[in-house]
Scaffold this motif. Sequence first.
Motif, mmCIF file in Angstrom:
data_model
loop_
_atom_site.group_PDB
_atom_site.id
_atom_site.type_symbol
_atom_site.label_atom_id
_atom_site.label_comp_id
_atom_site.label_asym_id
_atom_site.label_seq_id
_atom_site.Cartn_x
_atom_site.Cartn_y
_atom_site.Cartn_z
ATOM 1 N N PRO B 242 -29.452 0.092 18.715
ATOM 2 C CA PRO B 242 -30.346 0.511 19.670
ATOM 3 C C PRO B 242 -29.777 1.735 20.288
ATOM 4 O O PRO B 242 -30.595 2.850 20.684
ATOM 5 C CB PRO B 242 -30.486 -0.643 20.709
ATOM 6 C CG PRO B 242 -30.201 -1.731 19.979
ATOM 7 C CD PRO B 242 -29.384 -1.435 18.831
ATOM 8 N N ALA B 243 -28.669 2.107 20.350
ATOM 9 C CA ALA B 243 -27.903 3.334 20.505
ATOM 10 C C ALA B 243 -27.623 4.335 19.540
ATOM 11 O O ALA B 243 -26.779 5.236 19.452
ATOM 12 C CB ALA B 243 -26.854 2.976 21.356
ATOM 13 N N GLY B 244 -28.409 4.103 18.243
ATOM 14 C CA GLY B 244 -27.831 4.681 17.037
ATOM 15 C C GLY B 244 -28.513 5.884 16.949
ATOM 16 O O GLY B 244 -29.169 6.524 17.924
ATOM 17 N N PRO B 245 -28.386 6.715 15.635
ATOM 18 C CA PRO B 245 -28.977 8.161 15.556
ATOM 19 C C PRO B 245 -30.476 8.235 15.255
ATOM 20 O O PRO B 245 -31.178 6.919 15.165
ATOM 21 C CB PRO B 245 -28.356 8.579 14.124
ATOM 22 C CG PRO B 245 -28.095 7.264 13.715
ATOM 23 C CD PRO B 245 -27.700 6.448 14.608
ATOM 24 N N THR B 246 -31.192 9.242 15.685
ATOM 25 C CA THR B 246 -32.479 9.501 15.478
ATOM 26 C C THR B 246 -33.057 9.339 14.270
ATOM 27 O O THR B 246 -32.348 10.086 13.554
ATOM 28 C CB THR B 246 -32.842 10.462 16.599
ATOM 29 O OG1 THR B 246 -32.619 10.643 17.701
ATOM 30 C CG2 THR B 246 -34.384 11.012 16.293
ATOM 31 N N CYS B 247 -34.116 8.771 13.804
ATOM 32 C CA CYS B 247 -34.500 8.596 12.490
ATOM 33 C C CYS B 247 -35.659 9.857 12.441
ATOM 34 O O CYS B 247 -36.164 10.365 13.064
ATOM 35 C CB CYS B 247 -35.105 7.275 12.399
ATOM 36 S SG CYS B 247 -35.851 7.069 10.683
ATOM 37 N N THR B 248 -35.845 9.975 11.124
ATOM 38 C CA THR B 248 -37.041 10.713 10.618
ATOM 39 C C THR B 248 -38.474 10.228 11.681
ATOM 40 O O THR B 248 -39.410 11.391 11.563
ATOM 41 C CB THR B 248 -37.268 10.927 8.953
ATOM 42 O OG1 THR B 248 -37.524 9.668 8.517
ATOM 43 C CG2 THR B 248 -36.132 11.568 8.491
#
Lengths: 406, 406
Positions: B242-248
Motif C-alpha cells: 500500500p505504501a509502494g511505488p506508483t504504477c503505470t
Amino acid sequence: VIESPLQAAILRLLLASAEPVTRTELGLRLGVGRNAVGHEVRRLLDAGVLEAAGFTESRGGRRSLLVRVSAAAGYVGAIDLGATSIDVAITTLASEVVAQAAEEIDVAVGPGPILDKAAAMLRDLLAGQGADLSDLRAVGLGVPGPVAQADGHVVAPPLMPGWNDFPVRDAFAELVACPVFVDNDVNLMAIGEHARGVARDVGDFVFVKVGTGIGTGLFVNFALVRGADGCAGDLGHVCVEPAGPTCTCGNVGCLEAVAAGPAIARAGEEAARTGRAPLLAATLERKGVLDARDVGDAAGHGDLGALAVVRAAAGRIGAALATMVSLLNPSAIVIGGGVSGIGHVFLAEIRTAVYARSLPLATRNLPIVPSALGANAGVIGASVVATELLVAVADVREARWVPIDH
Amino acid sequence: VIESPLQAAILRLLLASAEPVTRTELGLRLGVGRNAVGHEVRRLLDAGVLEAAGFTESRGGRRSLLVRVSAAAGYVGAIDLGATSIDVAITTLASEVVAQAAEEIDVAVGPGPILDKAAAMLRDLLAGQGADLSDLRAVGLGVPGPVAQADGHVVAPPLMPGWNDFPVRDAFAELVACPVFVDNDVNLMAIGEHARGVARDVGDFVFVKVGTGIGTGLFVNFALVRGADGCAGDLGHVCVEPAGPTCTCGNVGCLEAVAAGPAIARAGEEAARTGRAPLLAATLERKGVLDARDVGDAAGHGDLGALAVVRAAAGRIGAALATMVSLLNPSAIVIGGGVSGIGHVFLAEIRTAVYARSLPLATRNLPIVPSALGANAGVIGASVVATELLVAVADVREARWVPIDH
C-alpha cells in the motif's frame, strides 16, 4: 416415478421456471415435438409429479393447459449449517419454503450429534405438514468448510474441528433415506442468489458471506467455480496483514482473522474498554459481552469509536474484494451473511474500498449489492441443488418419486 | 469452401487432433453415420481442405484411410504484440509454426505504424513460402492490454498509451483481408499452453506471464475466464504494498510495479550501485544499463545481492499467486514470459512462497511448472484462436476457404 430422459428434461425446465408453462412452450424450449411432450406430461400428471395450473388467456384460438410441478410431489430438505447455528427448511420442489426452523449449536461437538439434530429438525418440520421422511425427495446440506464433491466428505475445515474427512453426504443420506447433496455453505448461498435472488441470470458474479468466517461463492460463465479440490472462493484465508493475528487456519494475518464477526466484536470491546466508544461501552456494561451487531448498532447511533471499527473491517474486506475484481472481473458483487446486515456504513465502506482500488475498466459497471435472500440464501441454495440432484440422479427410481398421499 | 455444419464439425475435430483420424472414428466422435461423414470428407478432400495421410495398420480387416487438414489449405497468421517486441508467425491450420520473425518495437508509437509493421511482417513470411495475403485464412493477434470481445477494441491499456478504444480487430482485418481474433496476450499464452503445451487437458489452471508486466490467463472448467469486460486475470495490478511505488496504471504498490522485469532491473541497479552486488556492478559498468536477465545471470553465478533481488521479486509474485490459489483452487500453475527464464532460483522461490502461504488442501496436488511453449506460447495461442474463429465464423464463405494454388 421419473421414467425417461424427456420426463427429466421437462421437470428440469419446470423447476427452473417461476411460472406455469404450456405443453407447446415445453416442446419449443426442449426442441421436441408436441406429441412426445404431451405424452410425457400426461404420464407425469397421472403420477402426481405435475399438476394442472389453469389455462392460458384466450387469444381467439383454443386455450392451452398450463402445468407446473405438483405441490404434492414431495418435499425437499434444505439445511444451512453454520459454526454456531443450524437453519433447516422444507421446501417445495420449486424451492419455495414451506416451513423452517433454526437453533443455536456448536458445530465443534462433531458430526454425529449435529447430523442427528438436523434430521430431527427435518422430521419435526415434516410432521407439522402431516408428512414424514418418506415424503422427502432429496436434501441439500451446506457446511462451513470445503467439500470434496467426489465423495461428499468435508476436507480440512478450519471452522469444523472434528469433522475432517467425515463422509457427511453418505452419513446423512442414511439418516434421511433419500439422496443428499453436500456443499460449502457459501457456494449454496451463491447458488441461491443465482437461482432465486439478486443475481438471477447473472453469469459472472462474486457472492461474499461475512459472518463468523468470510467466504465467497464464485460464478464464472454461469457456473459455480468449485476448484480442483472444492475449496475455491476462500477469500477469508487470503493474507492481508503479514504481521497480523494468528487465524483459526494456523496462518497469520488472514482476512477472516482481522475483519469477520469475531474480529469486529474484539475490536469493539477494545474500543469500549479504552474509552473511544462510549455508546459501545454502555452496551458492554449492560450485556457483559459484545458481538458484531452491537458494534454496528453503536456505529449507527453515531458512536465514533464503533464507526471506526466497522469502517476498518469493511475497508479490509473491500481491499480484498478489489483483488478479486482484478482477477475475475465480475459483473456484480453480492454481499450477504449475518455481519453484512450490521448497518449501511459497512456496505458503503466496502463499496468505497473496491471502487478506490480497482482499475476503472473493471468497476465502471460493477454493482455491489446486498443479498436479496438474506438469511434464507443458504437454505434456498440448498433446496436448489437438491432438486438439481434429484433430476440428475442416474437411476431416478432411487429417488422414490411418488406423490404424497394425504 | 466450408459448406455445412457437419463439415465445420469435422474440421474442428481434425484441428484439435494431433494425429490423422479415420472416417469411422470421425463418425463415432461426432455421433453421425459413416455415410454422411464419408460424403463430407470426400467433398473436403476434393476442395483441398483435407488431405489423405495414409492408412491404418492392418488388423486383418480392410485398412482405413486416415485424413488430416491439408497443409495446402492455407495459412494462419499469429501475432504476439508486446510492449517492446512483436513476434509474428505463420502456421498451418493445425497451429504448427511454418515460419516466424520478431522485431523490437515501442508499442507506444500507436496503432497505425504497429499494425502496418505487423501486416508487413506477415506478408514477408508468406512471401518466403511463395504465398501471399490471399493464402491467409485467419489471424490471431495478442496485445498487452484488455480487449473487449464484443467489438475487438483495446480498452484502457496501461502499457499501450495511445491505443485506448482503438478498433484493433476491424482495423487489422482490413489490412490483411481475412477474419481477425484479438485478445489479451496472456490469455493467448494460456490458450496456447492449454491446446499444445504443458496444460493440455487441464481444466482449471493459472498461466502467469512475467515480463515487462505481470498478467495471468485463467482456465476454469476447461474455458478461459475473460470476465465481464475482458480484463480478468489482472494480477499485475493487485495491490501488494500500500505504501509502494506508483504504477503505470496510476495506483500505488501494484505487484507489477515491484516485481516485474523493470522493477527487478531497477532493484539490481540499486544493489550494484550500493556495493551489495559486485558481479552485477561489473555488468553494469560494462553495459551501462541492466535488465532483469542480467540480474538473473549474476544471481546464477552466486552474486548474493542479485540473488536477494530475484528472491524478493519472486517472493512477491508467489505471495500474490497464493491469493489466487485460495480464490480459484487451480490444479496447476504455469509460469511463462521473458522474466520467468532468468534462472531456476526465480521459479523455486515462487514455489516456496505459494506452498508456504496457501491452505494445505489447495496445494497438496498443485504443480507449479514452467511454460512448455516458452517464447512461442503467444503465437501458438494466437494461431489456435484464429483457427477456432475460422471454424466458428457464421458465414464461413467469408473466410474464403480455398486451397492454395502453388
